[in-house]
Write a protein that holds these residues in place. Structure first.
Motif, short mmCIF file in Angstrom:
data_model
loop_
_atom_site.label_atom_id
_atom_site.label_comp_id
_atom_site.label_asym_id
_atom_site.label_seq_id
_atom_site.Cartn_x
_atom_site.Cartn_y
_atom_site.Cartn_z
N THR A 64 0.87 -1.30 0.06
CA THR A 64 -0.09 0.04 -0.04
C THR A 64 0.96 1.41 0.03
O THR A 64 0.22 2.38 -0.14
N GLY A 65 2.24 1.17 -0.06
CA GLY A 65 3.17 2.07 0.16
C GLY A 65 3.42 2.82 -1.48
O GLY A 65 3.07 2.25 -2.24
N THR A 120 2.41 -2.40 -9.05
CA THR A 120 3.09 -3.05 -8.11
C THR A 120 4.04 -4.37 -8.66
O THR A 120 3.93 -4.67 -9.82
N ALA A 121 4.93 -4.84 -7.73
CA ALA A 121 5.77 -6.09 -8.55
C ALA A 121 5.87 -7.19 -7.23
O ALA A 121 5.65 -6.68 -6.16
N VAL A 122 6.16 -8.28 -7.76
CA VAL A 122 6.43 -9.14 -6.80
C VAL A 122 7.79 -9.75 -7.44
O VAL A 122 8.22 -9.86 -8.51
N LEU A 123 8.74 -10.06 -6.45
CA LEU A 123 10.02 -10.78 -6.81
C LEU A 123 9.78 -12.13 -6.93
O LEU A 123 9.51 -13.10 -6.23
N VAL A 124 10.43 -12.55 -8.31
CA VAL A 124 10.31 -14.05 -8.86
C VAL A 124 11.64 -14.65 -8.61
O VAL A 124 12.41 -14.20 -9.43
N TYR A 189 9.18 0.75 -7.68
CA TYR A 189 7.71 0.55 -7.70
C TYR A 189 7.62 -0.13 -6.11
O TYR A 189 8.44 -0.73 -5.39
N PRO A 190 5.96 -0.28 -5.61
CA PRO A 190 5.86 -0.85 -4.42
C PRO A 190 6.05 -2.53 -4.79
O PRO A 190 5.79 -2.83 -5.70
N VAL A 191 6.66 -3.39 -3.52
CA VAL A 191 6.99 -4.54 -3.91
C VAL A 191 6.23 -5.33 -2.93
O VAL A 191 5.85 -4.92 -1.57
#
Length: 273
Positions: A64-65, A120-124, A189-191
């Protein structure tokens, strides 16, 4: 016979014995808690391998940041669950995690941010690769990431503790531990507050990546420590009782009255000639 146990010396020995036994019991209880916690992790790992993947948002809260921040850590029940998520890989912010061992070989795990439609992003964690010739920390040559939309299926992995510094070397981020909040500060970007261990990908991942195995925790080692500490506590109490009994026997033997001689067995006095 056991009145000596009320002397200051023996009362002190008893107090020390009880304190030592209590400490050992508490150490056993602590190891029992660790055994239960590790058993729960193993059960989640096994359950995750059998479950159908769910959307990432159903398992992990979204960040949310703003840019450079990480979302909240996942609920315990969500760790190791299988999720699916679609986005675009950001090849400009690949993270190399050095010093990782697979099949007794040291190399790198490769984390690539997957940017979702909402920004947003997610580390893969795409997998493990060997280092380039020249040493265990020589940066590997990586294949290009797929272009366009990519759908990933993988396991939710919590952020690792003890995150160290993050360096940028040869245009790539490099670190030793996967501390998601620390890595998020380097990203635009927010993660999400987790990373995803890749199981499968559409389009398919390059075969150079070797899947990172998910090992079970050694919970039986903790159970062995439980038995060990509780046995030590029992042996401490038993030892006090054994020493006290031996002392009682010694005192009883020292106070035993001398037995009178058998008068019949004494030689008769000789008569003067």
């Amino acid at each position: 016979m056991y009145r000596f146990l009320l002397t200051p010396r023996w009362l002190g020995i008893l107090a020390l014995t009880l304190v030592a036994a209590a400490v050992m019991v508490q150490l056993g209880n602590w190891q029992l808690d660790r055994y239960r916690g590790r058993t729960a992790i193993n059960e989640r790992i096994d359950a995750g391998s059998r479950m159908a993947p769910v959307p990432l948002r159903d398992a992990v809260p979204a960040p949310t940041g703003g840019s450079g921040t990480a979302g909240p850590a996942p609920a315990e029940r969500a760790t190791w669950s299988r999720v699916t998520v679609t986005g675009r890989y950001d090849a400009t912010n690949v993270v190399l995690v050095r010093g990782r061992t697979v099949d007794s070989r040291v190399g790198f795990e490769v984390l690539t941010p997957l940017v979702l439609a909402d920004g947003t992003a997610v580390l893969v964690d795409q997998g493990w690769v060997p280092p380039a010739p020249g040493g265990a920390i020589a940066q590997p040559q990586l294949p290009p990431v797929p272009q366009g939309e990519v759908t990933v299926v993988g396991r939710v992995h919590p952020s690792e503790s003890g995150a160290g510094p993050v360096d940028r070397r040869n245009g790539r981020l490099e670190t030793r531990r996967i501390g998601v909040p620390r890595l998020a500060r380097e990203l635009p970007y927010p993660v999400h507050g987790v990373y995803v261990l890749l199981d499968e990908q559409t389009p398919a991942a390059d075969p150079v990546f070797q899947a990172v195995p998910i090992g079970h925790t050694n919970n039986w080692q903790n159970f062995g420590y439980v038995v060990q500490w509780w046995l030590f506590a029992a042996m401490t109490l038993f030892g006090y009782g054994w020493v006290a009994r031996r002392e009682a026997r010694r005192l009883a033997g020292g106070n035993r009255p001398e037995q009178p001689l058998d008068r019949a067995a004494e030689p008769a006095p000789s008569t003067p000639a």
